[in-house]
Design an enzyme around this catalytic site. Structure first.
Site, PDB file in Angstrom:
ATOM      1  N   GLY A  14       0.838  -1.203   0.000  1.00 43.78           N
ATOM      2  CA  GLY A  14       0.000   0.000   0.000  1.00 43.78           C
ATOM      3  C   GLY A  14       0.870   1.250   0.000  1.00 43.78           C
ATOM      4  O   GLY A  14       1.829   1.328   0.763  1.00 43.78           O
ATOM      5  N   ARG A  24      13.329  10.197  -2.968  1.00 46.64           N
ATOM      6  CA  ARG A  24      14.210  11.335  -3.269  1.00 46.64           C
ATOM      7  C   ARG A  24      15.475  11.285  -2.417  1.00 46.64           C
ATOM      8  O   ARG A  24      16.594  11.473  -2.916  1.00 46.64           O
ATOM      9  CB  ARG A  24      13.434  12.628  -3.012  1.00 46.64           C
ATOM     10  CG  ARG A  24      14.252  13.903  -3.014  1.00 46.64           C
ATOM     11  CD  ARG A  24      13.327  15.080  -2.669  1.00 46.64           C
ATOM     12  NE  ARG A  24      14.034  16.342  -2.549  1.00 46.64           N
ATOM     13  CZ  ARG A  24      14.627  16.757  -1.437  1.00 46.64           C
ATOM     14  NH1 ARG A  24      14.640  15.990  -0.355  1.00 46.64           N
ATOM     15  NH2 ARG A  24      15.223  17.931  -1.401  1.00 46.64           N
ATOM     16  N   ARG A  75       0.759  -4.992  -5.438  1.00 46.65           N
ATOM     17  CA  ARG A  75       0.892  -6.218  -4.651  1.00 46.65           C
ATOM     18  C   ARG A  75       1.121  -7.313  -5.686  1.00 46.65           C
ATOM     19  O   ARG A  75       0.352  -7.481  -6.614  1.00 46.65           O
ATOM     20  CB  ARG A  75      -0.366  -6.457  -3.825  1.00 46.65           C
ATOM     21  CG  ARG A  75      -0.736  -5.215  -2.982  1.00 46.65           C
ATOM     22  CD  ARG A  75      -1.589  -5.556  -1.794  1.00 46.65           C
ATOM     23  NE  ARG A  75      -2.233  -4.384  -1.228  1.00 46.65           N
ATOM     24  CZ  ARG A  75      -1.778  -3.716  -0.164  1.00 46.65           C
ATOM     25  NH1 ARG A  75      -0.686  -4.098   0.444  1.00 46.65           N
ATOM     26  NH2 ARG A  75      -2.449  -2.678   0.304  1.00 46.65           N
ATOM     27  N   GLY A 105       5.752  -2.203   3.659  1.00 48.71           N
ATOM     28  CA  GLY A 105       5.417  -2.745   4.969  1.00 48.71           C
ATOM     29  C   GLY A 105       6.040  -4.119   5.167  1.00 48.71           C
ATOM     30  O   GLY A 105       7.002  -4.491   4.484  1.00 48.71           O
ATOM     31  N   ASP A 106       5.455  -4.886   6.088  1.00 58.36           N
ATOM     32  CA  ASP A 106       6.086  -6.163   6.451  1.00 58.36           C
ATOM     33  C   ASP A 106       6.130  -7.151   5.286  1.00 58.36           C
ATOM     34  O   ASP A 106       7.093  -7.907   5.140  1.00 58.36           O
ATOM     35  CB  ASP A 106       5.439  -6.783   7.705  1.00 58.36           C
ATOM     36  CG  ASP A 106       3.938  -6.933   7.579  1.00 58.36           C
ATOM     37  OD1 ASP A 106       3.364  -6.456   6.583  1.00 58.36           O
ATOM     38  OD2 ASP A 106       3.334  -7.540   8.478  1.00 58.36           O
ATOM     39  N   THR A 128       4.074   2.799   5.676  1.00 54.85           N
ATOM     40  CA  THR A 128       2.678   2.375   5.660  1.00 54.85           C
ATOM     41  C   THR A 128       1.887   3.281   6.584  1.00 54.85           C
ATOM     42  O   THR A 128       2.363   3.607   7.683  1.00 54.85           O
ATOM     43  CB  THR A 128       2.484   0.899   6.089  1.00 54.85           C
ATOM     44  OG1 THR A 128       1.102   0.706   6.452  1.00 54.85           O
ATOM     45  CG2 THR A 128       3.345   0.486   7.261  1.00 54.85           C
ATOM     46  N   ILE A 129       0.688   3.661   6.128  1.00 53.19           N
ATOM     47  CA  ILE A 129      -0.137   4.535   6.979  1.00 53.19           C
ATOM     48  C   ILE A 129      -0.551   3.811   8.260  1.00 53.19           C
ATOM     49  O   ILE A 129      -0.948   4.446   9.223  1.00 53.19           O
ATOM     50  CB  ILE A 129      -1.403   5.032   6.241  1.00 53.19           C
ATOM     51  CG1 ILE A 129      -2.315   3.870   5.839  1.00 53.19           C
ATOM     52  CG2 ILE A 129      -1.031   5.903   5.058  1.00 53.19           C
ATOM     53  CD1 ILE A 129      -3.737   4.298   5.475  1.00 53.19           C
ATOM     54  N   ASP A 130      -0.467   2.472   8.275  1.00 61.31           N
ATOM     55  CA  ASP A 130      -1.002   1.707   9.414  1.00 61.31           C
ATOM     56  C   ASP A 130      -0.147   1.802  10.680  1.00 61.31           C
ATOM     57  O   ASP A 130      -0.621   1.503  11.761  1.00 61.31           O
ATOM     58  CB  ASP A 130      -1.128   0.219   9.036  1.00 61.31           C
ATOM     59  CG  ASP A 130      -2.027   0.000   7.832  1.00 61.31           C
ATOM     60  OD1 ASP A 130      -2.828   0.896   7.521  1.00 61.31           O
ATOM     61  OD2 ASP A 130      -1.917  -1.067   7.201  1.00 61.31           O
ATOM     62  N   ASP A 132       2.042  -0.286  11.604  1.00 60.73           N
ATOM     63  CA  ASP A 132       1.836  -1.623  12.160  1.00 60.73           C
ATOM     64  C   ASP A 132       3.091  -2.497  12.074  1.00 60.73           C
ATOM     65  O   ASP A 132       2.999  -3.716  12.006  1.00 60.73           O
ATOM     66  CB  ASP A 132       0.665  -2.312  11.441  1.00 60.73           C
ATOM     67  CG  ASP A 132       0.944  -2.550   9.959  1.00 60.73           C
ATOM     68  OD1 ASP A 132       1.912  -1.969   9.430  1.00 60.73           O
ATOM     69  OD2 ASP A 132       0.206  -3.327   9.346  1.00 60.73           O
ATOM     70  N   ARG A 157     -17.722  16.757  12.834  1.00 59.55           N
ATOM     71  CA  ARG A 157     -18.103  17.320  14.142  1.00 59.55           C
ATOM     72  C   ARG A 157     -18.963  18.574  13.947  1.00 59.55           C
ATOM     73  O   ARG A 157     -19.983  18.750  14.611  1.00 59.55           O
ATOM     74  CB  ARG A 157     -16.847  17.664  14.962  1.00 59.55           C
ATOM     75  CG  ARG A 157     -17.130  18.476  16.195  1.00 59.55           C
ATOM     76  CD  ARG A 157     -17.808  17.692  17.297  1.00 59.55           C
ATOM     77  NE  ARG A 157     -16.851  16.911  18.045  1.00 59.55           N
ATOM     78  CZ  ARG A 157     -17.177  16.036  19.010  1.00 59.55           C
ATOM     79  NH1 ARG A 157     -18.442  15.824  19.314  1.00 59.55           N
ATOM     80  NH2 ARG A 157     -16.250  15.367  19.643  1.00 59.55           N
ATOM     81  N   ARG A 165     -26.346  15.242  16.148  1.00 60.44           N
ATOM     82  CA  ARG A 165     -26.237  13.881  15.612  1.00 60.44           C
ATOM     83  C   ARG A 165     -24.999  13.177  16.156  1.00 60.44           C
ATOM     84  O   ARG A 165     -24.114  13.796  16.753  1.00 60.44           O
ATOM     85  CB  ARG A 165     -26.103  13.920  14.088  1.00 60.44           C
ATOM     86  CG  ARG A 165     -27.392  14.189  13.367  1.00 60.44           C
ATOM     87  CD  ARG A 165     -27.127  14.285  11.883  1.00 60.44           C
ATOM     88  NE  ARG A 165     -28.367  14.545  11.155  1.00 60.44           N
ATOM     89  CZ  ARG A 165     -28.416  15.123   9.963  1.00 60.44           C
ATOM     90  NH1 ARG A 165     -27.296  15.508   9.362  1.00 60.44           N
ATOM     91  NH2 ARG A 165     -29.565  15.311   9.365  1.00 60.44           N
ATOM     92  N   ARG A 174      -5.947  -1.758   8.733  1.00 63.93           N
ATOM     93  CA  ARG A 174      -5.901  -3.214   8.714  1.00 63.93           C
ATOM     94  C   ARG A 174      -6.154  -3.751  10.129  1.00 63.93           C
ATOM     95  O   ARG A 174      -7.170  -3.411  10.710  1.00 63.93           O
ATOM     96  CB  ARG A 174      -4.554  -3.701   8.180  1.00 63.93           C
ATOM     97  CG  ARG A 174      -4.627  -4.996   7.376  1.00 63.93           C
ATOM     98  CD  ARG A 174      -3.259  -5.443   6.970  1.00 63.93           C
ATOM     99  NE  ARG A 174      -2.729  -4.699   5.860  1.00 63.93           N
ATOM    100  CZ  ARG A 174      -2.945  -4.961   4.574  1.00 63.93           C
ATOM    101  NH1 ARG A 174      -3.712  -5.976   4.247  1.00 63.93           N
ATOM    102  NH2 ARG A 174      -2.407  -4.242   3.622  1.00 63.93           N
ATOM    103  N   GLY A 188     -11.752  14.420  19.957  1.00 65.76           N
ATOM    104  CA  GLY A 188     -12.711  14.434  21.065  1.00 65.76           C
ATOM    105  C   GLY A 188     -13.822  13.419  20.884  1.00 65.76           C
ATOM    106  O   GLY A 188     -14.946  13.612  21.352  1.00 65.76           O
ATOM    107  N   LYS A 216     -25.148  16.901  26.069  1.00 64.76           N
ATOM    108  CA  LYS A 216     -24.133  16.865  24.998  1.00 64.76           C
ATOM    109  C   LYS A 216     -24.859  16.700  23.658  1.00 64.76           C
ATOM    110  O   LYS A 216     -25.716  15.832  23.510  1.00 64.76           O
ATOM    111  CB  LYS A 216     -23.156  15.717  25.262  1.00 64.76           C
ATOM    112  CG  LYS A 216     -21.940  15.684  24.349  1.00 64.76           C
ATOM    113  CD  LYS A 216     -20.944  14.632  24.841  1.00 64.76           C
ATOM    114  CE  LYS A 216     -19.863  14.334  23.823  1.00 64.76           C
ATOM    115  NZ  LYS A 216     -18.805  15.342  23.757  1.00 64.76           N
ATOM    116  N   VAL A 259      -9.066   7.440   0.925  1.00 69.54           N
ATOM    117  CA  VAL A 259      -8.820   8.879   0.754  1.00 69.54           C
ATOM    118  C   VAL A 259      -7.701   9.355   1.688  1.00 69.54           C
ATOM    119  O   VAL A 259      -6.912  10.229   1.327  1.00 69.54           O
ATOM    120  CB  VAL A 259     -10.132   9.686   0.940  1.00 69.54           C
ATOM    121  CG1 VAL A 259     -10.617   9.671   2.368  1.00 69.54           C
ATOM    122  CG2 VAL A 259      -9.955  11.112   0.465  1.00 69.54           C
TER     123      VAL A 259
END
Ligand code: ADP
Ligand code: F6P
Length: 358
Positions: A14, A24, A75, A105-106, A128-130, A132, A157, A165, A174, A188, A216, A259
């Site tokens: 990913g 770079r 992948r 990643g791994d 990786t964004i995870d 992990d 929010r 709501r 993952r 929050g 609240k 996203v």
């Protein structure tokens, strides 16, 4: 000092914001050291299919601020086969590639270690964004993904507050709840639900109801994609319906999905990517191979890839018979300590989410 004539850089698995900054840094540092650099297009499949492009300092101009990866990623199941591996090695030989810097990643590091075992030195850079990869405190992309997530949750929010709501947000990661947990705290949210920590649904429902009764107006709940129901459904969507039914508060569901994997990398990611990229080249020149760059307690360092992969399996309760055999008792104790530390870090943040969301 080992002398490499040519190194290859690839991005795999990913994508993550900051990959370009790392590409770079690796390219420019290596070129500065008199080493030729090539880019492998499309991860390990680029090695198999012989998609190699020369890189010069200008080829990596103006990419530090761009998300995604200019080298493209994929992948590639074929790389897990001996035939695929041999084709990849043939490509390295054809182009005189002496070493590979693999960003991912791994899974990417498992591929890298297979290459090392067949004579191509490798260094892995965790992207990786995870976040992990247990061996490193930080993986490139995590901060950017969290900031993008946070901006989007803040938007929810605003509208939740206007309309009284609740919004349940499902975020990527993952099996790792890092993005969900930290963005829940920073936005929050009333609860963060992640795969690593057991939770009590009834307690969350009751707490939301009690807080609503006390005045609240708006509620956010952040759920990691890795949390699923007994019958395999993504839990976030299920929970949104249950909150609505139990509390009477109109509850929406949002899945952020890919996203948050795009967009311009944060300063943190550009900085870390640059530091890790430079270090990767230094390590190769020092004759090191089969290592993954890590950030530990704020310092850029490195660990053996096999050690990092097994530490990861231990933390994720995925150890297989014999996995620990190559390691000393002291190394195993260190892995156990690391796993306990990772879990404790999550538990501490999780408690803060509950304590501060009244
Ligand atoms: P990530 O690197 O983000 O964890 P993946 O798990 O999809 O992403 O791995 C990226 C790629 O690394 C795979 O598509 C495959 O080409 C290679 N890879 C993954 N696991 C192995 C393995 N056990 N042996 C060899 N290559 C692997
Ligand atoms: O590993 C990064 C990641 O974005 C995970 O958070 C997510 O589960 C997965 O990749 C999605 O994979 P794909 O891009 O193949 O849909």
């Amino acid at each position: 000092m080992a002398k490499f004539r040519k190194i290859g850089i690839l991005t795999s698995g990913g994508d993550a914001p900051g990959m370009n900054a790392a590409v770079r840094a690796v390219a420019r540092k290596a070129l500065d050291e008199g080493v030729e650099v090539v880019g492998v297009i499309g991860g390990y499949s680029g090695l198999i299919k012989d998609k190699i492009v020369p890189l010069n300092p200008r080829s990596v101009s103006n990419i530090i601020s761009h998300g995604g990866t200019v080298l493209y990623s994929d992948r590639c199941p074929e790389f897990k086969t001996e035939e695929g591996m041999q084709r990849a090695i043939a490509t390295c030989k054809k182009h005189g590639i002496d070493a590979i810097v693999a960003l991912g990643g791994d899974g990417t590091f498992r591929g890298a270690t297979d290459l090392t075992n067949r004579g191509i030195p490798t260094v892995g850079i965790p992207c990786t964004i995870d976040n992990d990869i247990t061996a490193t405190d930080y993986t490139i992309g995590f901060d950017s993904a969290m900031n993008t997530t946070l901006t989007m949750i803040d938007c929810l929010r605003d509208t939740c507050e206007s309309h009284a709501r609740c919004n349940v947000v499902e975020v990527m990661g993952r099996d790792c709840g890092g993005i969900a947990l930290n963005t829940a705290l920073a936005s929050g949210a009333v609860a963060a639900i992640i795969p690593e920590i057991p939770f009590d649904e009834q307690e969350i429902l009751s707490r939301i109801k009690t807080l609503a009764d006390a005045g609240k107006r708006s509620f956010l709940v952040v759920v990691s994609e890795g949390v699923v129901t007994a019958d395999g459904q993504k839990y976030g969507e299920v929970l949104a319906k249950r909150i609505d039914a139990y509390t009477g508060i109109e509850t929406k569901f949002a899945r952020f999905a890919h996203v948050v994997r795009g967009g311009s990398p944060s300063l943190r990611d550009r900085f870390t990517a640059t530091a890790m990229g430079v270090r990767a080249v230094e390590l190769l020149l020092e004759g090191k191979s089969n290592v993954v760059i890590c950030e530990i307690d704020g310092a850029i360092t490195h660990l053996d890839i096999n050690y990092a992969l097994i530490a990861d399996r231990m933390y994720k309760n995925k150890l297989k018979t014999g996995d620990l055999d190559p390691f000393t008792a002291a190394q195993i104790a260190d892995m156990q300590k690391l796993a306990a530390k990772r879990k404790a870090e999550l538990v501490a943040v999780s408690k803060m989410v509950v304590h501060t969301s009244k």
